[in-house]
Design a protein around this motif. Structure first.
Motif, PDB file in Angstrom:
ATOM      1  N   ALA A  68       0.832  -1.213   0.000  1.00 21.01           N
ATOM      2  CA  ALA A  68       0.000   0.000   0.000  1.00 21.01           C
ATOM      3  C   ALA A  68       0.867   1.265   0.000  1.00 21.01           C
ATOM      4  N   PRO A  69       1.934   1.331   0.815  1.00 27.96           N
ATOM      5  CA  PRO A  69       2.809   2.516   0.727  1.00 27.96           C
ATOM      6  C   PRO A  69       3.388   2.729  -0.677  1.00 27.96           C
ATOM      7  N   GLN A  70       3.667   1.644  -1.397  1.00 27.47           N
ATOM      8  CA  GLN A  70       4.171   1.795  -2.764  1.00 27.47           C
ATOM      9  C   GLN A  70       3.147   2.509  -3.639  1.00 27.47           C
ATOM     10  N   VAL A  71       1.889   2.105  -3.547  1.00 27.35           N
ATOM     11  CA  VAL A  71       0.842   2.737  -4.360  1.00 27.35           C
ATOM     12  C   VAL A  71       0.690   4.213  -3.977  1.00 27.35           C
ATOM     13  N   VAL A  72       0.638   4.471  -2.686  1.00 25.29           N
ATOM     14  CA  VAL A  72       0.465   5.843  -2.196  1.00 25.29           C
ATOM     15  C   VAL A  72       1.623   6.725  -2.666  1.00 25.29           C
ATOM     16  N   SER A  73       2.838   6.201  -2.562  1.00 24.16           N
ATOM     17  CA  SER A  73       4.022   6.955  -2.984  1.00 24.16           C
ATOM     18  C   SER A  73       3.987   7.220  -4.486  1.00 24.16           C
ATOM     19  N   SER A  74       3.634   6.207  -5.263  1.00 25.96           N
ATOM     20  CA  SER A  74       3.616   6.363  -6.719  1.00 25.96           C
ATOM     21  C   SER A  74       2.560   7.377  -7.150  1.00 25.96           C
ATOM     22  N   LEU A  75       1.380   7.320  -6.523  1.00 25.13           N
ATOM     23  CA  LEU A  75       0.314   8.241  -6.924  1.00 25.13           C
ATOM     24  C   LEU A  75       0.646   9.679  -6.511  1.00 25.13           C
ATOM     25  N   VAL A 104      -1.034  12.857   2.540  1.00 24.31           N
ATOM     26  CA  VAL A 104      -0.858  11.489   2.055  1.00 24.31           C
ATOM     27  C   VAL A 104      -0.030  10.666   3.055  1.00 24.31           C
ATOM     28  N   MET A 147      -1.459   7.487   5.298  1.00 27.71           N
ATOM     29  CA  MET A 147      -0.809   6.177   5.214  1.00 27.71           C
ATOM     30  C   MET A 147      -0.353   5.736   6.600  1.00 27.71           C
ATOM     31  N   VAL A 161       8.421   2.213   3.802  1.00 25.52           N
ATOM     32  CA  VAL A 161       7.280   2.735   4.558  1.00 25.52           C
ATOM     33  C   VAL A 161       7.736   3.774   5.581  1.00 25.52           C
ATOM     34  N   VAL A 202       7.974   6.952   3.524  1.00 30.79           N
ATOM     35  CA  VAL A 202       6.653   7.450   3.127  1.00 30.79           C
ATOM     36  C   VAL A 202       5.960   8.113   4.319  1.00 30.79           C
ATOM     37  N   PHE A 223      -5.385  13.050  -6.966  1.00 26.73           N
ATOM     38  CA  PHE A 223      -4.787  11.862  -6.346  1.00 26.73           C
ATOM     39  C   PHE A 223      -5.875  10.814  -6.079  1.00 26.73           C
ATOM     40  N   ASP A 235      -7.004   9.017  -9.210  1.00 30.43           N
ATOM     41  CA  ASP A 235      -6.036   7.989  -9.602  1.00 30.43           C
ATOM     42  C   ASP A 235      -6.146   6.763  -8.695  1.00 30.43           C
ATOM     43  N   GLU A 250       0.069   3.861 -13.860  1.00 30.09           N
ATOM     44  CA  GLU A 250       0.130   4.725 -12.674  1.00 30.09           C
ATOM     45  C   GLU A 250       1.525   4.665 -12.045  1.00 30.09           C
ATOM     46  N   LEU A 251       2.093   3.457 -11.984  1.00 27.20           N
ATOM     47  CA  LEU A 251       3.429   3.313 -11.404  1.00 27.20           C
ATOM     48  C   LEU A 251       4.470   4.014 -12.271  1.00 27.20           C
ATOM     49  N   GLY A 260       4.394   7.598 -11.738  1.00 28.39           N
ATOM     50  CA  GLY A 260       5.111   7.898 -10.495  1.00 28.39           C
ATOM     51  C   GLY A 260       6.616   7.959 -10.727  1.00 28.39           C
TER      52      GLY A 260
END
Lengths: 363, 363
Positions: free
Chosen positions: A188-195, B192, B196, B215, B218, B247, B250, B273-274, B277
């Motif tokens: 989930a942190p990966q998605v949040v960071s990417s977005l 964000v 998270m 994490v 983030v 955000f 997305d 999306e990635l 990013g």
């Protein structure tokens, strides 16, 4: 020093997949004197890892007791199944970031699961490939091992020895608990960071010049490989969706409150979300963002030719070993900051000696 | 050496608000020999900052040419208005993270805006208070200055001198452009990160033990002060909402795709999306190995004393300017990798000249 201990692993170990994780495992085991056999679908990648010292080519008569599959998640089950079939006595593990889906696929494939123990080292780097491999990649990191009732204890112990030999910490979890945990602390942190990073692509002119460490940290992992991460996220989608839905509901609450900040209770909603974030991050164990093995010394360096060279020459004269280095350099600034990682016991002397030579220490 | 330069600021400077920013400004200016007058609504906070060396108590007859208001955003306009009224000749600036709302409030208050120039140093630390203050807090950091047509040029220059004296880099933006920029690079990332981090509060047993650097990065800024951040977010809500809505859209796309990863196109949506990013984070200036303005040359460096110094000395001889540098050093490996960022046009020559001197180029 680990180098002087006898390896707990006997005989030869076969590593399939010579990328960052596979090559790092190879480097770490070779340091202990283990005979490491490397294999990779890419001959060029394999040669690079062998040149780098991560292992040797397979040979006739190899009989590895342990096989580590370090290939992308989508390929993990089929490669594990092939290795189980090719080496009928070997214990096989994998290092994929997801554990439920590969196990289900192995069951479908009819593999001999009595010799398979899934595992997952929580270690990595933004850049992949053998060229980024490090023997100490796993030092002090958790390495999840997922035993199952049908697997003999001695095979699980073999994987735990692998983990301990690489100076990582074995953590026992079943596959469901593993996948739920990594969905929260990694996927989930990966998605949040990417977005969040995607938003930076729409920055007005000059805005990114104001970026500080905060947004850099939030978006650092957004530089991860999309191809790899699509596989990870797809393989763990139910657990990831559950977390991201809850995140989205909170975001909607914040958006409503920010939409009318003068409304009764609006500021309280925002404050509560921020305070919940305080509590959440406080629950992370250990010291945040610091490598506890090293201390850092920050030196100011004038932006003139040769100044960095002089700094390094003088560090050499002082005789201090530089464990890592990071240069902060703001294009318009007349000075840069060199953050030098040294062993904790060398920090005071480094600072004193550099000061005596006229260097300005910023921290 | 900055310490030996005469201050560009003459006379005394009054700093109102003795927290992290105010005390750091005081420390930085006092180092240059400036007479710094400190004020704070909290007598205890003021005494702490004075004990810390950030300035002196106000005295009868003080006539500061420059006043810096460093109080929380909600209090900024009223304090600026009071200072403008109390010191009818002084130029007044503030350091709040938002610039539109305080200016609008000052207009409502009927303040003498011909002497007010808003500004904002992009610097901070997770911990606030004078005890965390540093004279070098602003070194190399952007410091936005917001001139307006009704303000005389000499007053803007005074603020720019303040910025330069503290070794920060002045950036000129109007208040709207400033608020849009910080919404993107600071305020939205804060929300964000906090949301998270809130999810971590619902972690299943053992999950947080698997947390890695990703994490942690983030969620690092989720430890920020909720009281301060409610003020910042509320004061800049339109710009923040615009970014967070995009955000959220997305995120909804990703949630739909993850909800049925076998659906046609689902994986493509996630990959796009990635990849977006990747592109977004690559646009951040000055980041190691990811700055599109620079090319990188990776040099293998033997792990023997003095080798790094020799590399830098020879780079100096070659005459190439090092824009950024990152050292990769694996304790067991006999070589380290020095990744040097140079201007793209200097890359080929750097590689050729280093090769000619016997250095091994890894990439």
């Amino acid at each position: 020093m680990t180098q002087n201990l006898p390896a707990r692993l006997d005989g030869s170990v076969r590593v399939v997949g010579a990328g960052l994780l596979g090559a790092s495992i190879g480097l770490g085991l070779k340091r202990l004197g283990v005979d490491v056999i490397l294999a990779d679908a890419s001959r060029a990648g394999l040669n690079l890892a062998i040149d780098y010292g991560a292992g040797r080519l397979a040979a006739e008569g190899d009989d590895p007791a342990l096989i580590i599959v370090a290939v992308p998640p989508d390929a993990t089950a089929s490669v594990v199944a092939a290795e189980l079939a090719a080496y009928p006595n070997a214990t096989v593990t994998d290092v994929a970031s997801v554990k439920v889906a590969p196990l289900a696929e192995l069951e479908e494939l009819g593999a001999d699961l009595s010799r398979y123990v899934g595992s997952h080292p929580l270690a990595g780097r933004e850049r992949g490939g053998a060229i980024s491999a490090r023997a100490d990649l796993f030092v002090g990191r958790p390495w999840v091992v997922c035993p199952r009732p049908e697997v003999g204890r001695e095979r699980v112990v073999l994987i735990e020895h692998l983990v301990l030999d690489l100076d990582a910490t074995p953590v026992t979890l079943d596959v469901d608990a593993h996948d739920a945990a990594v969905a929260l602390v990694s996927h989930a942190p990966q998605v949040v960071s990417s977005l969040m990073a995607k938003r930076l692509g729409a920055a007005p002119a000059g805005a990114l010049g104001l970026a500080g460490q905060g947004v850099r940290d939030v978006t650092r992992i957004a530089s991860s490989d999309p191809e790899l991460w699509v596989q990870i996220l797809a393989a763990n989608s139910p657990a990831v969706v559950e977390i991201l839905r809850a995140f989205r509901d909170d975001l909607d609450d914040v958006l409503r409150a920010l939409g009318d900040v003068e409304a009764s209770g609006a500021r309280r909603v925002i404050a509560q979300e921020l305070a919940a974030g305080n509590a959440g991050v406080a629950g992370l164990p250990g010291k945040h963002g610091q490598d506890r093995r090293y201390s850092s010394v920050v030196v100011m360096v004038d932006d003139t030719p040769g100044e960095l060279g002089r700094l390094f020459s003088e560090l050499g004269e002082i005789g201090v070993n530089i464990e890592d280095l990071r240069l902060e350099h703001s294009p318009e600034a007349q000075i840069g900051l060199a953050e030098i990682a040294v062993l904790p016991e060398a920090k005071a002397r480094t600072m004193d000696d550099l000061s005596a030579r006229g260097w300005r220490i910023a921290g």
